[in-house]
Write an enzyme that holds these catalytic residues in place. Structure first.
Site, PDB file in Angstrom:
ATOM      1  N   THR A  60       0.832  -1.198   0.000  1.00 24.72           N
ATOM      2  CA  THR A  60       0.000   0.000   0.000  1.00 24.72           C
ATOM      3  C   THR A  60       0.866   1.247   0.000  1.00 24.72           C
ATOM      4  O   THR A  60       1.846   1.316   0.745  1.00 24.72           O
ATOM      5  CB  THR A  60      -0.843   0.026   1.292  1.00 24.72           C
ATOM      6  OG1 THR A  60      -1.674  -1.122   1.293  1.00 24.72           O
ATOM      7  CG2 THR A  60      -1.664   1.296   1.395  1.00 24.72           C
ATOM      8  N   ARG A 110     -12.344  -8.760  -1.189  1.00 27.78           N
ATOM      9  CA  ARG A 110     -11.491  -8.652   0.014  1.00 27.78           C
ATOM     10  C   ARG A 110     -11.013  -7.222   0.186  1.00 27.78           C
ATOM     11  O   ARG A 110     -10.539  -6.598  -0.759  1.00 27.78           O
ATOM     12  CB  ARG A 110     -10.299  -9.597  -0.119  1.00 27.78           C
ATOM     13  CG  ARG A 110      -9.296  -9.520   1.053  1.00 27.78           C
ATOM     14  CD  ARG A 110      -8.167  -8.547   0.774  1.00 27.78           C
ATOM     15  NE  ARG A 110      -7.112  -8.600   1.794  1.00 27.78           N
ATOM     16  CZ  ARG A 110      -6.123  -7.707   1.898  1.00 27.78           C
ATOM     17  NH1 ARG A 110      -6.041  -6.694   1.047  1.00 27.78           N
ATOM     18  NH2 ARG A 110      -5.212  -7.825   2.831  1.00 27.78           N
ATOM     19  N   GLY A 153      -8.520  -4.725   2.839  1.00 26.64           N
ATOM     20  CA  GLY A 153      -7.503  -4.782   3.879  1.00 26.64           C
ATOM     21  C   GLY A 153      -7.641  -3.599   4.827  1.00 26.64           C
ATOM     22  O   GLY A 153      -8.733  -3.052   5.002  1.00 26.64           O
ATOM     23  N   ASP A 154      -6.521  -3.204   5.406  1.00 31.73           N
ATOM     24  CA  ASP A 154      -6.560  -2.119   6.386  1.00 31.73           C
ATOM     25  C   ASP A 154      -6.536  -0.734   5.727  1.00 31.73           C
ATOM     26  O   ASP A 154      -6.878   0.257   6.385  1.00 31.73           O
ATOM     27  CB  ASP A 154      -5.367  -2.225   7.333  1.00 31.73           C
ATOM     28  CG  ASP A 154      -4.056  -2.020   6.570  1.00 31.73           C
ATOM     29  OD1 ASP A 154      -3.819  -2.780   5.605  1.00 31.73           O
ATOM     30  OD2 ASP A 154      -3.301  -1.093   6.889  1.00 31.73           O
ATOM     31  N   THR A 210       1.429  -0.227   6.166  1.00 32.00           N
ATOM     32  CA  THR A 210       1.384  -1.169   5.043  1.00 32.00           C
ATOM     33  C   THR A 210       1.818  -2.524   5.573  1.00 32.00           C
ATOM     34  O   THR A 210       2.555  -2.608   6.553  1.00 32.00           O
ATOM     35  CB  THR A 210       2.280  -0.696   3.871  1.00 32.00           C
ATOM     36  OG1 THR A 210       2.263  -1.690   2.839  1.00 32.00           O
ATOM     37  CG2 THR A 210       3.707  -0.476   4.309  1.00 32.00           C
ATOM     38  N   GLY A 211       1.337  -3.569   4.932  1.00 33.96           N
ATOM     39  CA  GLY A 211       1.680  -4.919   5.394  1.00 33.96           C
ATOM     40  C   GLY A 211       0.468  -5.807   5.274  1.00 33.96           C
ATOM     41  O   GLY A 211      -0.397  -5.579   4.417  1.00 33.96           O
ATOM     42  N   GLY A 248      -2.894  -6.579   5.879  1.00 38.33           N
ATOM     43  CA  GLY A 248      -4.055  -5.837   6.369  1.00 38.33           C
ATOM     44  C   GLY A 248      -4.869  -6.597   7.395  1.00 38.33           C
ATOM     45  O   GLY A 248      -5.381  -6.022   8.357  1.00 38.33           O
TER      46      GLY A 248
END
Lengths: 318, 318
Positions: free
Chosen positions: A151, A179, A181-182, A202-203, A205
């Site tokens: 991200t 889907r 994510g965060d 980032t990573g 989520g």
């Protein structure tokens, strides 16, 4: 007055170079965030954001983005967007809405079309080929389909002391349809308060949203911690909790900037990020996690590293 | 050992009555949350949750739900779900997935069908008529379309000291297609940590997600505050910020329970909620906001109030 931007990943550097030029000329943090993230979205060789982002398991590119105004906490977000050229611009526009400011799925394009935003097919030939190759690999091996969830997240401070942040992502490569994510989730993917500072993550989520790490980083800065202390404490404390309680912890990388333009970074994987302030020309750094949970080792990315990066992202795909 | 459940709105009471009966017999907090929220989703006269929930501006019922396990922070969530009978059950199932645990739009039904969940048209005749009436009202007046966003949110503690929470909502009546609120967003609509406690929110999702109030309530309980102190401080502090920085603040109501079964409530509007513990038979309370930001006035709902509520929600719609 101080100004500056910090952002996740090497890909953010051109954007924050442009953004901080605007900030130097008195531009607002809000405008700088949108302009900078649009540049990342538009560059077709970044395979995890905007045009050129990798598709989901069905071959459809689905994009998430969010914008937050640190002056008044206004938030706009989109998720599962399939045909908007610049998700960050739509998110910013949505942040002005009192109701319906977080839209998902088909609702995103409906809103964007009515508001006059550009629509396009976000799938590039390159992304399609990468997807086809991964499908073939998956047929021939036990390879996990999931990989790549880089991200772009940015925090900006302008000369009036206003702050803003934004995120944009195509999410997990080969994700299931729908889907998210965060990245579009307040407190997890991003948070900013102009009276304190901002943070973005980032990573993985699915794990980042378990800890509300962006909110926690900003909160800790609000207690007087320096950005480096705050972001490291937020990440390390929660990563330890997750290791103990769940037995594993996904990739976590966060960047933070306070309202003086001071900044920090925390990560549990090798991670590149970019910073530019009135004190610092646009610089790409590499951060390496510490073994013992102390601050990451940070170094300026070498020309060799940058050249290898550019060669890798533009290499022909068979 | 202590056990208990707390939940937003009068509609939650039958669910937590069933849930705490299970908890008394040694059932888990996770199971109790799903069973209790399913009861609310299934009752057709609750017009803001599950079957019978009010549709968006297009006449489509779009549902959000989330589940969180306080032992290991696992989260599952769905948003914009159009045809799943029990969104909370799908959210719980998703919480076991390491990847793709938050799904939106068409992706929700695709997953749910593959996993064997029941699918149905979630629009009742009653909800359709309410929607048609509102459309007519809007044509004839300047009435705001938005009204009714009564999310059911629950926190449960079981005799083993495990905690869980969940939310389920049809969101804002007459919302734009794809609009999601705070209910499926970790930290905003819900948060739980079995070593501390849990919290869940209802109100204007667009404003609730600006403050990450469920996370903040749990964090404050973790510093040693009683649930009533924690939830009041989290809500009042942020509501003041929002008034000062934005000039207005939507409806906020939160409930919290710690891992001893102690509980609290904070609200800036009249608000009903339900509690049951090993010390307290299932009880419906009304909370009234204080003028000065101190604790809300709480009273047990009278039989007269309950009768009027039931008459209102089941009254024929012309």
């Amino acid at each position: 007055m101080s100004y500056g931007m910090i952002a996740t990943w090497r890909m953010a550097c051109d954007g924050i170079t442009k953004g901080t030029t605007d900030l130097a000329n008195g531009g607002s943090a809000q405008t700088a965030i949108v302009a900078a993230i649009k540049m990342v979205e538009d560059y077709p060789f970044y395979k995890s954001v905007g045009y050129g982002g990798l598709p989901n398991e069905e071959g459809l590119v689905e994009l998430d983005a969010a914008f937050m105004n640190g002056d008044n906490f206004d938030i706009g977000a989109v998720a599962g967007s399939r045909s908007v050229k610049n998700p960050i611009a739509v998110a910013e526009k949505l942040s002005h809405e009192r109701f319906n400011s977080f839209l998902v799925g088909d609702g995103v394009a409906k809103y964007a079309i009515k508001e006059g935003f550009e629509i396009q097919n976000m799938l590039t030939e390159r992304a399609k080929k990468t997807w086809e190759n991964r499908l073939a690999e998956m047929r021939n091996s036990n390879l996990s389909p999931y990989d790549g969830h880089d991200t772009v997240g940015m925090v900006a401070l302008d000369q009036n002391g206003s702050m803003a942040c934004g995120t944009s992502s195509s999410g997990l490569f080969m994700k299931k349809e729908g889907r998210i994510g965060d990245s579009p989730l307040s407190g997890s993917g991003f948070y900013v308060d102009s009276e304190i500072g901002g943070a973005t993550a980032t990573g993985l989520g699915e794990d980042l949203m378990k800890g509300c790490l962006s909110y926690e980083t900003v909160r800790l800065m609000g207690t007087g911690l320096q950005p480096q202390e705050a972001v490291n404490q937020a990440m390390q404390d929660f990563a330890k909790q997750l290791e103990r309680r769940k037995g594993k912890c996904g990739a976590f990388s966060l960047v933070a900037m306070n309202n003086k333009g001071e900044w920090g970074v925390a990560t549990n994987v090798e991670f590149s990020f970019a910073v530019a302030t009135d004190q610092l020309a646009p610089t790409i750094y590499l951060a390496y996690p510490s073994e013992d949970g102390s601050y990451p080792k940070i170094e300026v990315a070498s020309q060799e590293w940058l050249d290898a990066y550019q060669a890798r992202i533009t290499a022909p795909i068979q």
